[in-house]
Design an enzyme around this catalytic site. Sequence first.
Site, PDB file in Angstrom:
ATOM      1  N   LYS A 180       0.746  -1.197   0.145  1.00 44.91           N
ATOM      2  CA  LYS A 180      -0.032  -0.060  -0.148  1.00 44.91           C
ATOM      3  C   LYS A 180       0.784   1.515   0.138  1.00 44.91           C
ATOM      4  CE  LYS A 180      -4.047   1.614   2.413  1.00 44.91           C
ATOM      5  NZ  LYS A 180      -5.007   1.589   1.371  1.00 44.91           N
TER       6      LYS A 180
HETATM    7  N1  PPE Z   1      -7.695  -1.709  -2.751  1.00 40.90           N
HETATM    8  C1  PPE Z   1      -7.163  -0.494  -2.612  1.00 40.90           C
HETATM    9  C2  PPE Z   1      -6.368   0.045  -3.823  1.00 40.90           C
HETATM   10  C3  PPE Z   1      -7.253   0.182  -1.645  1.00 40.90           C
HETATM   11  O1  PPE Z   1      -6.866   1.422  -1.353  1.00 40.90           O
HETATM   12  C4  PPE Z   1      -7.931  -0.602  -0.468  1.00 40.90           C
HETATM   13  C5  PPE Z   1      -8.190   0.277   1.059  1.00 40.90           C
HETATM   14  C6  PPE Z   1      -8.426  -1.521  -0.628  1.00 40.90           C
HETATM   15  C7  PPE Z   1      -8.301  -2.309  -1.688  1.00 40.90           C
HETATM   16  C8  PPE Z   1      -9.095  -2.412   0.640  1.00 40.90           C
HETATM   17  O2  PPE Z   1      -8.512  -2.761   1.681  1.00 40.90           O
HETATM   18  P1  PPE Z   1      -8.922  -2.832   3.040  1.00 40.90           P
HETATM   19  O3  PPE Z   1      -9.155  -1.359   3.602  1.00 40.90           O
HETATM   20  O4  PPE Z   1      -7.794  -3.655   3.803  1.00 40.90           O
HETATM   21  O5  PPE Z   1     -10.142  -3.586   3.198  1.00 40.90           O
HETATM   22  N2  PPE Z   1      -8.200   1.857   0.675  1.00 40.90           N
HETATM   23  C9  PPE Z   1      -7.975   2.582   1.613  1.00 40.90           C
HETATM   24  C10 PPE Z   1      -7.747   4.096   1.459  1.00 40.90           C
HETATM   25  C11 PPE Z   1      -8.617   5.000   1.006  1.00 40.90           C
HETATM   26  C12 PPE Z   1      -8.342   6.406   0.652  1.00 40.90           C
HETATM   27  O6  PPE Z   1      -9.352   7.067  -0.005  1.00 40.90           O
HETATM   28  O7  PPE Z   1      -7.553   6.720   1.333  1.00 40.90           O
HETATM   29  C13 PPE Z   1      -9.154   2.472   2.766  1.00 40.90           C
HETATM   30  O8  PPE Z   1     -10.132   1.910   2.715  1.00 40.90           O
HETATM   31  O9  PPE Z   1      -8.733   2.830   3.738  1.00 40.90           O
END
Ligand code: PPE
Length: 258
Positions: free
Chosen positions: A149
């Site tokens: 990330k």
């Molecule tokens: N894919 C991506 C690209 C992503 O950024 C997130 C979280 C997910 C999948 C889902 O992962 P999880 O949160 O572990 O279920 N995105 C984060 C950032 C959002 C933002 O706008 O900043 C979040 O949901 O916190």
Amino acid sequence: MDGDLVKWDEANVHILTHTLHYGCGVFEGIRAYETAEGPGVFRLTEHIDRLFNSAKIFMIDIPFSRSHLVDAVKQTVAANNMSSCYIRPLVYLGYGEMGLNTLPCPVRVAVAVWPWGAYLGEEGIEKGVRVKISSWQRHDPNSMPPAAKGTGMYINSSMAKAEALKGGYDEAVLLSPQGYVSECTGENIFVVRRDQVLTPPVSAGALEGITQDSVMTIARDLGVEVGYGNILRSDLYVAEEAFLSGSAAEVVPIASVD
Ligand code: PPE
């Protein structure tokens, strides 16, 4: 910031902060929910573990232990007196030496919290969101590691998001360079077809979502067949149901694709 509680207005960085210029940093997005015993941080240990994995992939040595960062999140939530909030741990390279070599840079760590409502809007949760296949492709895994990330990786998401919003949609779906459905700009995606629930694997360019894992666990507990699998664009068009998941977005139905 770096081990101390710092007032909101004083939480500043130098203009030559390395990550600001080159985008090499890692972060997490977590939510704390109101409970009878005060705010409860959802799957905090897993988020901090993923933060360390992201840092490892980018060869960033976090100068704190995992348990120290778990405590830092809890302390920051407590210090801000919020019953529920969004939490953003950020590991970034500070001001030290400019140039692309990251190795001499000081590694800095911050945890910020703020109230964050429905990420895709209340209407999105109630009626579902309208998504569009992006004209931008998800990262090739050998150019940007989907398991990490990383801050700079989100330029790709932001371009897809802006394109989708300008086109009148709520969210974008990105395809991998191989043509498989990868994920949305900040959420994983799920497709339901013939009583089977499928979600793309990391190899299709998706982040290994913690909410995604929770959804899969709940589905299994309910006796629903669920797994990682490659999904084609056409699978979205003929799906019986589809939804997305993420810490910020939570679980949101997809009302239409393209
Ligand atoms: N894919 C991506 C690209 C992503 O950024 C997130 C979280 C997910 C999948 C889902 O992962 P999880 O949160 O572990 O279920 N995105 C984060 C950032 C959002 C933002 O706008 O900043 C979040 O949901 O916190």
